[in-house]
Motif scaffolding. Structure first.
Motif, PDB file in Angstrom:
ATOM      1  N   LEU A  14      30.315   6.499  -5.953  1.00 29.68           N
ATOM      2  CA  LEU A  14      31.039   6.428  -4.721  1.00 29.68           C
ATOM      3  C   LEU A  14      31.550   4.502  -4.867  1.00 29.68           C
ATOM      4  O   LEU A  14      32.571   4.026  -4.594  1.00 29.68           O
ATOM      5  N   VAL A  15      30.778   3.889  -4.955  1.00 26.05           N
ATOM      6  CA  VAL A  15      31.290   1.900  -5.400  1.00 26.05           C
ATOM      7  C   VAL A  15      32.186   2.026  -6.755  1.00 26.05           C
ATOM      8  O   VAL A  15      33.171   1.110  -6.727  1.00 26.05           O
ATOM      9  N   ALA A  16      31.988   2.247  -7.509  1.00 26.87           N
ATOM     10  CA  ALA A  16      32.831   2.881  -8.793  1.00 26.87           C
ATOM     11  C   ALA A  16      34.010   3.554  -8.471  1.00 26.87           C
ATOM     12  O   ALA A  16      34.960   3.202  -9.023  1.00 26.87           O
ATOM     13  N   GLU A  17      34.084   4.338  -7.898  1.00 26.61           N
ATOM     14  CA  GLU A  17      35.170   4.546  -7.655  1.00 26.61           C
ATOM     15  C   GLU A  17      36.290   4.478  -6.265  1.00 26.61           C
ATOM     16  O   GLU A  17      37.195   4.324  -6.681  1.00 26.61           O
ATOM     17  N   TRP A  18      35.566   3.756  -5.366  1.00 28.48           N
ATOM     18  CA  TRP A  18      35.930   2.763  -4.738  1.00 28.48           C
ATOM     19  C   TRP A  18      36.733   2.246  -4.611  1.00 28.48           C
ATOM     20  O   TRP A  18      37.169   0.540  -3.941  1.00 28.48           O
ATOM     21  N   GLN A  19      35.382   0.621  -4.831  1.00 34.87           N
ATOM     22  CA  GLN A  19      35.709  -0.353  -6.072  1.00 34.87           C
ATOM     23  C   GLN A  19      35.769  -1.853  -4.739  1.00 34.87           C
ATOM     24  O   GLN A  19      36.040  -2.278  -3.912  1.00 34.87           O
ATOM     25  N   PRO A  20      34.447  -0.709  -3.540  1.00 33.95           N
ATOM     26  CA  PRO A  20      34.646  -1.904  -2.014  1.00 33.95           C
ATOM     27  C   PRO A  20      34.122  -3.927  -2.379  1.00 33.95           C
ATOM     28  O   PRO A  20      33.553  -4.004  -3.124  1.00 33.95           O
ATOM     29  N   GLN A  21      34.865  -4.490  -1.512  1.00 35.46           N
ATOM     30  CA  GLN A  21      34.401  -5.721  -1.856  1.00 35.46           C
ATOM     31  C   GLN A  21      33.473  -6.087  -0.584  1.00 35.46           C
ATOM     32  O   GLN A  21      32.860  -6.555   0.179  1.00 35.46           O
ATOM     33  N   GLN A  22      32.580  -4.863   0.341  1.00 37.14           N
ATOM     34  CA  GLN A  22      31.749  -4.685   1.538  1.00 37.14           C
ATOM     35  C   GLN A  22      31.445  -3.986   1.460  1.00 37.14           C
ATOM     36  O   GLN A  22      31.960  -2.605   1.815  1.00 37.14           O
ATOM     37  N   LEU A  23      30.385  -4.075   1.784  1.00 35.02           N
ATOM     38  CA  LEU A  23      29.024  -2.611   2.566  1.00 35.02           C
ATOM     39  C   LEU A  23      28.910  -2.966   3.918  1.00 35.02           C
ATOM     40  O   LEU A  23      28.787  -4.767   4.132  1.00 35.02           O
ATOM     41  N   VAL A  24      28.344  -1.878   4.218  1.00 32.72           N
ATOM     42  CA  VAL A  24      28.027  -2.086   5.757  1.00 32.72           C
ATOM     43  C   VAL A  24      26.590  -0.952   5.937  1.00 32.72           C
ATOM     44  O   VAL A  24      27.107  -0.146   5.608  1.00 32.72           O
ATOM     45  N   VAL A  25      25.986  -0.966   6.573  1.00 28.86           N
ATOM     46  CA  VAL A  25      25.044  -0.156   6.847  1.00 28.86           C
ATOM     47  C   VAL A  25      24.550  -0.271   8.089  1.00 28.86           C
ATOM     48  O   VAL A  25      23.864  -1.698   9.084  1.00 28.86           O
TER      49      VAL A  25
END
Length: 141
Positions: A47-58
Motif C-alpha cells: 500500500l505504501v508503494a502504491e499510494w506513496q503517503p507522506q504521513q501515516l496515522v494509527v
C-alpha cells in the motif's frame, strides 16, 4: 498536499483508509487479514508503494475516559514498527468509539451486520483519519 494512510489496528485485522490533506477527506481502502508482523508489514508495504503517503496515522484505542488499556500498548508498538520500517512520520489519533460509529454508518447504508463486517475496520480507519485531519495537530505552523 499530502497523501496519508491511516490504520485501525487489530490483532487479526487492520483497517486501512487513505486521504489527502488538501481536501481534508478520508476514504476507506481495505482490510488487511494478517496475524504475523512480517505479513502485516508486507501488505502495508504494498500500500505504501502504491499510494506513496507522506504521513501515516494509527488509531490509538483507549477507554472512553481516555485511560489506556492492553490494546493501547499494542497500537503504540504497531505505530513504532511502521515508523522504523517505512521511515515515515506516524501520528497517533484518538479512536474512541470509531468502531461503533462505523457500524452505525454502515447500517445507515442498508447493510446488515453480516454484510457490513468486511468493511467495518476500513470505515473505522476512515473515521480515525477524518478525526486526525480535522484536528489542528497535523497542521504545520
Amino acid at each position: 498536499m499530502a497523501t496519508v494512510l491511516a490504520f485501525d489496528f487489530g490483532e487479526k485485522r487492520i483497517g486501512v483508509a487513505t486521504g489527502e490533506t488538501l481536501l481534508g477527506t478520508a476514504h476507506p481502502l481495505t482490510v488487511i487479514h494478517a496475524e504475523s508482523n512480517a505479513q502485516r508489514l508486507e501488505e502495508i508495504g504494498k500500500l505504501v508503494a502504491e499510494w506513496q503517503p507522506q504521513q501515516l496515522v494509527v488509531g490509538l484505542p483507549t477507554h472512553v475516559d481516555g485511560t489506556p488499556h492492553a490494546m493501547t500498548a499494542l497500537a503504540t508498538k504497531f505505530a513504532e514498527r511502521l515508523h522504523k520500517h517505512f521511515a515515515l512520520p506516524v501520528a497517533l489519533a484518538d479512536e474512541r468509539l470509531t468502531s461503533r460509529d462505523a457500524e452505525s454508518r454502515l447500517r445507515e447504508t442498508g447493510r446488515n451486520a453480516k454484510s457490513a463486517k468486511p468493511l467495518l475496520d476500513a470505515v473505522a480507519a476512515q473515521l480515525i483519519l477524518q478525526t486526525w485531519m480535522e484536528s489542528a495537530a497535523h497542521v504545520a505552523p
